[in-house]
Design a protein around this motif. Sequence first.
Motif, PDB file in Angstrom:
ATOM      1  N   ALA A   1       0.765  -1.316  -0.068  1.00 18.49           N
ATOM      2  CA  ALA A   1      -0.073   0.034   0.153  1.00 18.49           C
ATOM      3  C   ALA A   1       0.829   1.060   0.042  1.00 18.49           C
ATOM      4  N   ASP A   2       2.130   0.956  -0.539  1.00 19.80           N
ATOM      5  CA  ASP A   2       3.217   2.164  -0.244  1.00 19.80           C
ATOM      6  C   ASP A   2       3.115   2.750   0.959  1.00 19.80           C
ATOM      7  N   GLY A   3       2.974   2.265   2.133  1.00 17.22           N
ATOM      8  CA  GLY A   3       3.052   2.709   3.142  1.00 17.22           C
ATOM      9  C   GLY A   3       1.842   3.551   3.875  1.00 17.22           C
ATOM     10  N   ASP A   4       0.807   3.474   3.022  1.00 18.89           N
ATOM     11  CA  ASP A   4      -0.450   4.100   3.461  1.00 18.89           C
ATOM     12  C   ASP A   4      -1.222   3.327   4.645  1.00 18.89           C
ATOM     13  N   ALA A   5      -0.975   3.712   5.787  1.00 21.21           N
ATOM     14  CA  ALA A   5      -1.527   3.138   7.135  1.00 21.21           C
ATOM     15  C   ALA A   5      -3.110   2.608   6.857  1.00 21.21           C
ATOM     16  N   ALA A   6      -3.947   3.598   6.231  1.00 19.77           N
ATOM     17  CA  ALA A   6      -5.295   3.253   6.130  1.00 19.77           C
ATOM     18  C   ALA A   6      -5.695   2.190   5.107  1.00 19.77           C
ATOM     19  N   ARG A   7      -4.989   2.577   3.820  1.00 23.99           N
ATOM     20  CA  ARG A   7      -5.214   1.281   3.002  1.00 23.99           C
ATOM     21  C   ARG A   7      -4.766  -0.081   3.208  1.00 23.99           C
ATOM     22  N   SER A   8      -3.382  -0.168   3.786  1.00 24.84           N
ATOM     23  CA  SER A   8      -3.128  -1.482   4.264  1.00 24.84           C
ATOM     24  C   SER A   8      -3.807  -2.024   5.272  1.00 24.84           C
ATOM     25  N   GLY A   9      -4.736  -1.342   6.259  1.00 26.43           N
ATOM     26  CA  GLY A   9      -5.614  -1.926   7.157  1.00 26.43           C
ATOM     27  C   GLY A   9      -5.033  -1.675   8.516  1.00 26.43           C
ATOM     28  N   LEU A  10      -3.662  -1.337   8.433  1.00 27.43           N
ATOM     29  CA  LEU A  10      -2.811  -0.963   9.841  1.00 27.43           C
ATOM     30  C   LEU A  10      -3.736   0.073  10.808  1.00 27.43           C
ATOM     31  N   LEU A  11      -3.988   1.195  10.055  1.00 31.91           N
ATOM     32  CA  LEU A  11      -4.618   2.203  11.040  1.00 31.91           C
ATOM     33  C   LEU A  11      -5.860   1.597  11.872  1.00 31.91           C
ATOM     34  N   GLU A  12      -6.512   0.696  11.129  1.00 31.15           N
ATOM     35  CA  GLU A  12      -7.731   0.249  11.606  1.00 31.15           C
ATOM     36  C   GLU A  12      -7.405  -0.744  12.698  1.00 31.15           C
ATOM     37  N   ALA A  13      -6.339  -1.489  12.562  1.00 36.30           N
ATOM     38  CA  ALA A  13      -6.053  -2.756  13.262  1.00 36.30           C
ATOM     39  C   ALA A  13      -5.484  -2.224  14.523  1.00 36.30           C
ATOM     40  N   TYR A  14      -4.442  -1.174  14.292  1.00 37.00           N
ATOM     41  CA  TYR A  14      -3.820  -0.603  15.615  1.00 37.00           C
ATOM     42  C   TYR A  14      -5.075   0.163  16.649  1.00 37.00           C
ATOM     43  N   THR A  15      -5.954   0.997  15.900  1.00 39.17           N
ATOM     44  CA  THR A  15      -7.188   1.511  16.471  1.00 39.17           C
ATOM     45  C   THR A  15      -7.788   0.507  17.273  1.00 39.17           C
ATOM     46  N   ALA A  16      -8.151  -0.655  16.733  1.00 37.20           N
ATOM     47  CA  ALA A  16      -9.227  -1.720  17.443  1.00 37.20           C
ATOM     48  C   ALA A  16      -8.406  -2.206  18.554  1.00 37.20           C
ATOM     49  N   GLY A  17      -6.792  -2.187  18.714  1.00 33.47           N
ATOM     50  CA  GLY A  17      -6.277  -3.027  19.661  1.00 33.47           C
ATOM     51  C   GLY A  17      -5.609  -2.168  20.565  1.00 33.47           C
ATOM     52  N   CYS A  18      -5.746  -0.836  20.480  1.00 36.05           N
ATOM     53  CA  CYS A  18      -5.150   0.376  21.465  1.00 36.05           C
ATOM     54  C   CYS A  18      -6.072   0.459  22.639  1.00 36.05           C
ATOM     55  N   ALA A  19      -5.382   0.187  23.627  1.00 35.43           N
ATOM     56  CA  ALA A  19      -6.263   0.332  25.190  1.00 35.43           C
ATOM     57  C   ALA A  19      -6.052   2.008  25.369  1.00 35.43           C
ATOM     58  N   THR A  20      -5.297   2.678  24.596  1.00 39.28           N
ATOM     59  CA  THR A  20      -5.175   4.388  25.101  1.00 39.28           C
ATOM     60  C   THR A  20      -6.300   4.814  24.517  1.00 39.28           C
ATOM     61  N   LEU A  21      -6.850   4.737  23.394  1.00 40.65           N
ATOM     62  CA  LEU A  21      -8.020   5.455  22.749  1.00 40.65           C
ATOM     63  C   LEU A  21      -9.370   5.260  23.832  1.00 40.65           C
ATOM     64  N   GLY A  22      -9.846   6.361  23.989  1.00 40.09           N
ATOM     65  CA  GLY A  22     -10.998   6.441  24.919  1.00 40.09           C
ATOM     66  C   GLY A  22     -10.643   6.555  26.074  1.00 40.09           C
TER      67      GLY A  22
ATOM     68  N   SER B   1       3.487  19.152  29.779  1.00 35.34           N
ATOM     69  CA  SER B   1       2.503  17.983  29.825  1.00 35.34           C
ATOM     70  C   SER B   1       1.090  18.479  29.325  1.00 35.34           C
ATOM     71  N   LEU B   2       0.471  17.397  28.827  1.00 35.97           N
ATOM     72  CA  LEU B   2      -0.895  17.659  28.286  1.00 35.97           C
ATOM     73  C   LEU B   2      -1.805  16.684  28.826  1.00 35.97           C
ATOM     74  N   THR B   3      -2.957  16.987  29.217  1.00 36.09           N
ATOM     75  CA  THR B   3      -4.132  16.213  29.951  1.00 36.09           C
ATOM     76  C   THR B   3      -5.228  16.170  28.942  1.00 36.09           C
ATOM     77  N   GLY B   4      -5.991  15.086  28.628  1.00 33.24           N
ATOM     78  CA  GLY B   4      -6.812  14.962  27.681  1.00 33.24           C
ATOM     79  C   GLY B   4      -7.490  13.606  27.491  1.00 33.24           C
ATOM     80  N   THR B   5      -8.357  13.444  26.756  1.00 33.28           N
ATOM     81  CA  THR B   5      -8.914  12.116  26.508  1.00 33.28           C
ATOM     82  C   THR B   5      -8.434  11.956  24.977  1.00 33.28           C
ATOM     83  N   ALA B   6      -7.847  10.576  24.885  1.00 25.62           N
ATOM     84  CA  ALA B   6      -7.306  10.261  23.661  1.00 25.62           C
ATOM     85  C   ALA B   6      -8.304   9.755  22.649  1.00 25.62           C
ATOM     86  N   GLU B   7      -8.676  10.485  21.440  1.00 19.60           N
ATOM     87  CA  GLU B   7      -9.699  10.440  20.942  1.00 19.60           C
ATOM     88  C   GLU B   7      -9.221   9.529  19.406  1.00 19.60           C
ATOM     89  N   ALA B   8      -8.150   9.752  18.885  1.00 23.97           N
ATOM     90  CA  ALA B   8      -7.976   8.907  17.739  1.00 23.97           C
ATOM     91  C   ALA B   8      -6.338   9.122  17.213  1.00 23.97           C
TER      92      ALA B   8
END
Length: 290
Positions: free
Chosen positions: A219-240, A252-259
């Motif tokens: 996918a020429d390094g495209d994270a979305a087209r390769s499915g990598l972005l979706e897979a990382y998002t699904a397995g990331c405990a930090t999001l939300g 330092s910065l405090t907030g909600t991890a959205e994406a």
Amino acid sequence: MTPSDASAPAPDGRWSSLDRPPLNAQALRQALVRPGGLWTSLEVVESTGSTNSDLAGRAEGLPEGAVLVAEEQTAGRGRLDRSWTAPARSGLFFSVLLKPEGVPSGQWGWLTLLAGVATATAVSRTAGVDTALKWPNDLLVTVEGEERKTGGILAERVAGDPGGVVIGIGLNVTLGAGELPVPTAGSLALAKAAVTDRDPVLRAVLRSIEDWYGRWRAADGDAARSGLLEAYTAGCATLGREVRAELPGGRSLTGTAEALDEDGRLVLRTAEGTREAVGAGDVVHLRGLA
């Protein structure tokens, strides 16, 4: 020192524990190094300071796909120059050399996240233990109801034409509670993994990296087209989660991890409602899912 295969116990008895048998370098090569595959060489050494440092020092003269594994790592490094040490043969400590020619260098930062997805997927499938990702490069398991870091990933660029990336992976496998470097660490054994034999786990991780790296390059390094972005998002405990990002320069910065954004940066929404992308620093989980 001159690296040598650690396929048999050393005569001094340090490597003779039946609970922690040595890796069989020859069997690993036969299983993983094949014509047309990503892995071109695989070496197992008894002990070294850092597999990343060793492999980076030899990278210019090696083809893509070199793998260096250490039974013991005495000066292992994580992000922010943190040390990573563990008893001999209690985990997997290895580095791989990738040279993604044709992929824009601006996309190479995704290789850390790619290695995380590949490793978490392989460990979950092979060891039978749920493994989550903490942005950007930590592997988490659950021990007695608590999130514990059981692995980490460090990617470092190496010079040359076209250059490359050495990715180091450390994974605690059989460490007991009394061997943990810090109370917040964990291991596959402490997480009640069904499999703690390092051989099948290493094979699975390397095959998973090969699979994801092939998709990403296609996918020429495209994270979305390769499915990598979706897979990382699904397995990331930090999001939300509500998190604190310790940024370079002492801020330092405090907030909600959205994406994650298209560059793999963590996007936080602050209490004031602003959104800010974090590309470097240390992230601390403050509380559960928002």
